[in-house]
Design an enzyme around this catalytic site. Structure first.
Site, mmCIF file in Angstrom:
data_model
loop_
_atom_site.group_PDB
_atom_site.id
_atom_site.type_symbol
_atom_site.label_atom_id
_atom_site.label_comp_id
_atom_site.label_asym_id
_atom_site.label_seq_id
_atom_site.Cartn_x
_atom_site.Cartn_y
_atom_site.Cartn_z
ATOM 1 N N GLY A 90 70.515 64.847 82.418
ATOM 2 C CA GLY A 90 71.256 64.721 81.053
ATOM 3 C C GLY A 90 70.315 65.222 79.965
ATOM 4 N N ASP A 146 59.962 66.782 95.092
ATOM 5 C CA ASP A 146 60.349 65.347 95.004
ATOM 6 C C ASP A 146 59.307 64.482 94.641
ATOM 7 O OD1 ASP A 146 60.945 62.670 95.766
ATOM 8 O OD2 ASP A 146 61.890 63.287 97.709
ATOM 9 N N GLY A 178 62.097 62.748 85.075
ATOM 10 C CA GLY A 178 62.585 62.656 86.444
ATOM 11 C C GLY A 178 62.493 60.908 87.081
ATOM 12 N N GLY A 179 63.553 60.685 87.802
ATOM 13 C CA GLY A 179 63.470 59.479 88.373
ATOM 14 C C GLY A 179 64.963 58.980 88.393
ATOM 15 N N SER A 228 68.037 56.705 87.013
ATOM 16 C CA SER A 228 67.905 56.666 85.816
ATOM 17 C C SER A 228 68.996 55.276 85.271
ATOM 18 C CB SER A 228 68.384 57.763 84.803
ATOM 19 O OG SER A 228 69.575 58.220 85.142
ATOM 20 N N ASN A 254 64.753 51.342 77.011
ATOM 21 C CA ASN A 254 65.224 49.975 76.294
ATOM 22 C C ASN A 254 65.367 48.874 77.283
ATOM 23 O OD1 ASN A 254 68.485 49.401 76.779
ATOM 24 N ND2 ASN A 254 67.874 51.636 76.407
ATOM 25 N N HIS A 255 65.551 49.263 78.694
ATOM 26 C CA HIS A 255 65.841 48.139 79.640
ATOM 27 C C HIS A 255 64.629 47.452 80.083
ATOM 28 C CE1 HIS A 255 69.903 49.064 79.450
ATOM 29 N NE2 HIS A 255 69.794 50.002 79.680
ATOM 30 N N TYR A 269 65.343 48.435 87.756
ATOM 31 C CA TYR A 269 65.348 49.626 86.754
ATOM 32 C C TYR A 269 64.273 49.465 85.647
ATOM 33 C CZ TYR A 269 66.361 53.262 83.248
ATOM 34 O OH TYR A 269 66.162 54.252 82.338
ATOM 35 N N LYS A 285 60.341 50.765 84.523
ATOM 36 C CA LYS A 285 59.877 51.186 83.347
ATOM 37 C C LYS A 285 58.722 50.525 82.555
ATOM 38 C CE LYS A 285 62.939 54.675 83.154
ATOM 39 N NZ LYS A 285 62.506 55.914 83.548
HETATM 40 N N1 LIG Z 1 69.823 59.191 78.993
HETATM 41 C C1 LIG Z 1 69.181 58.036 78.154
HETATM 42 O O1 LIG Z 1 70.014 57.758 77.171
HETATM 43 C C2 LIG Z 1 67.979 57.388 78.799
HETATM 44 C C3 LIG Z 1 67.825 56.342 78.066
HETATM 45 C C4 LIG Z 1 66.791 55.400 78.496
HETATM 46 C C5 LIG Z 1 65.898 56.108 79.162
HETATM 47 N N2 LIG Z 1 66.202 57.347 79.900
HETATM 48 C C6 LIG Z 1 65.327 57.806 80.767
HETATM 49 O O2 LIG Z 1 64.913 59.078 80.798
HETATM 50 C C7 LIG Z 1 64.925 59.839 81.717
HETATM 51 C C8 LIG Z 1 65.906 61.067 81.884
HETATM 52 O O3 LIG Z 1 67.262 60.309 81.747
HETATM 53 P P1 LIG Z 1 68.713 61.314 81.995
HETATM 54 O O4 LIG Z 1 69.637 60.502 81.285
HETATM 55 O O5 LIG Z 1 68.417 62.541 81.839
HETATM 56 O O6 LIG Z 1 68.669 60.841 83.650
HETATM 57 P P2 LIG Z 1 69.561 61.630 84.889
HETATM 58 O O7 LIG Z 1 69.705 60.654 85.855
HETATM 59 O O8 LIG Z 1 70.452 62.504 84.273
HETATM 60 O O9 LIG Z 1 68.502 62.659 85.108
HETATM 61 C C9 LIG Z 1 67.246 62.325 86.061
HETATM 62 C C10 LIG Z 1 66.828 63.340 87.039
HETATM 63 O O10 LIG Z 1 65.862 63.079 87.809
HETATM 64 C C11 LIG Z 1 66.025 63.602 89.033
HETATM 65 N N3 LIG Z 1 65.121 62.752 90.008
HETATM 66 C C12 LIG Z 1 65.508 61.484 90.338
HETATM 67 N N4 LIG Z 1 64.920 61.259 91.412
HETATM 68 C C13 LIG Z 1 63.746 62.265 91.438
HETATM 69 C C14 LIG Z 1 62.840 62.407 92.705
HETATM 70 N N5 LIG Z 1 62.399 61.467 93.522
HETATM 71 N N6 LIG Z 1 62.048 63.457 92.455
HETATM 72 C C15 LIG Z 1 62.262 64.314 91.540
HETATM 73 N N7 LIG Z 1 63.474 64.244 90.604
HETATM 74 C C16 LIG Z 1 64.178 63.140 90.714
HETATM 75 C C17 LIG Z 1 67.187 63.876 89.163
HETATM 76 O O11 LIG Z 1 67.637 64.837 90.131
HETATM 77 C C18 LIG Z 1 68.001 64.147 87.710
HETATM 78 O O12 LIG Z 1 67.919 65.194 87.537
HETATM 79 C C19 LIG Z 1 64.965 58.936 83.019
HETATM 80 O O13 LIG Z 1 63.760 58.564 83.449
HETATM 81 C C20 LIG Z 1 65.721 57.828 82.247
HETATM 82 O O14 LIG Z 1 65.321 56.642 83.066
HETATM 83 C C21 LIG Z 1 67.214 57.837 79.820
#
Ligand SMILES: NC(=O)c1ccc[n+]([C@@H]2O[C@H](COP(=O)([O-])OP(=O)(O)OC[C@H]3O[C@@H](n4cnc5c(N)ncnc54)[C@H](O)[C@@H]3O)[C@@H](O)[C@H]2O)c1
Length: 270
Positions: free
Chosen positions: A12, A49, A70-71, A73, A110-111, A134, A138
């Site tokens: 996202g 990966d 990446g990770g 989420s 934030n978590h 999770y 972080k």
């Molecule tokens: N969206 C938010 O509001 C929010 C809030 C707090 C933290 N975050 C952190 O920001 C980052 C991005 O968030 P997001 O909402 O885009 O998450 P998301 O889940 O939409 O995207 C994460 C991406 O990481 C990739 N991924 C997962 N495991 C992987 C691996 N082993 N190797 C390579 N790629 C891998 C997935 O394919 C995915 O496209 C995450 O680390 C999330 O924890 C997001």
């Protein structure tokens, strides 16, 4: 900063950044487990990966800065969190060190501090209080960032992201929402500010109901333009439709706190 690697490119936030970051650095390498569905011909993408060392070693070659999104989420099974967020994050930092990458911006959350009550305002110097496996991953990433900054000289910025969206969608998110443009502003501070060593910033816009004191980010020149309060009426109307949940409603981490909760709220810290 000539070449920047962004992991999590298909997610996202990654999908939003692929539009917002266009043209901001001479070269941007996008990476993910999955190929983004809307990948444009002028975008450079390398599939990898994060839990596989040699794949991570390939994507970090020749880059000066990394935005590590990446990770996994959300909350997940231990094995899932372990592989994607703990082993994956370690692989990324270690490969970056060996490849002499200068800077990493780590997407924390934030978590990592979700078990502070909403009524309490915290700074980035408050001890972590993760609300989930999770959240623990972080906190691990932030600690790893400190190790690689102080021991190996990387410049590391950890962003405790609230919630990235076009608008805040409920009451909790009026406190921790961040616009994609403000998130990019923080990422650019992490990639470019000369004084970064190891910093933790809250990833939040200019929210009057904020749970957080983001003084550290402001000192580095962060000037958020998003204002959650402009969307308060719609967010509160949407919130009124949610079922009450005393644990979720009490803590900053919301539903991540009530998920699997059996601690007894009367015994929980304030
Ligand atoms: N969206 C938010 O509001 C929010 C809030 C707090 C933290 N975050 C952190 O920001 C980052 C991005 O968030 P997001 O909402 O885009 O998450 P998301 O889940 O939409 O995207 C994460 C991406 O990481 C990739 N991924 C997962 N495991 C992987 C691996 N082993 N190797 C390579 N790629 C891998 C997935 O394919 C995915 O496209 C995450 O680390 C999330 O924890 C997001």
């Amino acid at each position: 900063m000539h070449t920047v690697l962004v992991t999590g490119a298909a997610g996202g936030i990654g999908s939003r950044l692929r539009k917002l970051m266009k043209g901001q650095y001479p070269s941007i390498r996008w990476s993910d487990l999955k190929i983004p569905v809307d990948l444009a011909p002028d975008e450079t993408f390398v599939k990898a990966d994060l839990s596989v060392v040699h794949e991570v070693e390939q994507i970090v070659q020749g880059v000066q800065g990394i935005v590590h999104l990446g990770g996994f989420s959300v909350e997940g099974a231990w094995e899932t969190i372990l592989n994607a967020n703990i082993i994956g994050c370690y692989n990324l930092f270690e490969a970056a060190r060996r490849a002499k990458v200068e800077r990493i911006v780590f997407a924390s959350s934030n978590h990592a501090v979700g078990f502070y009550p909403r009524q309490r305002k915290i700074g980035t110097d408050s001890p972590v209080r993760p609300d989930s496996r999770y959240g623990v991953s972080k906190a691990f990433g932030e600690a790893l960032g400190a190790l690689y900054a102080y021991k190996h000289g990387l410049r590391v910025t950890c962003l405790r992201i609230g919630n990235v969206a076009e608008t805040p969608v409920d009451k909790r998110r009026l406190s921790l929402w961040i616009s994609p443009e403000d998130l990019l502003q923080l990422i650019r501070i992490g990639l470019e500010h000369p004084n970064i060593r190891h910093e933790i910033f809250f990833g939040a816009s200019d929210n009057v109901r904020s749970f957080w004191d983001n003084e550290a980010a402001f000192r580095y020149g962060y000037r958020p333009t998003g204002r959650a309060e402009d969307h308060a009426a719609a967010a509160l109307a949407a919130n009124a439709k949610l079922a009450p949940d005393p644990v979720s409603d009490w803590y900053q981490g919301g539903p991540f706190c009530s998920d699997e909760f059996d601690g007894g709220i009367e015994r929980s810290p304030t």
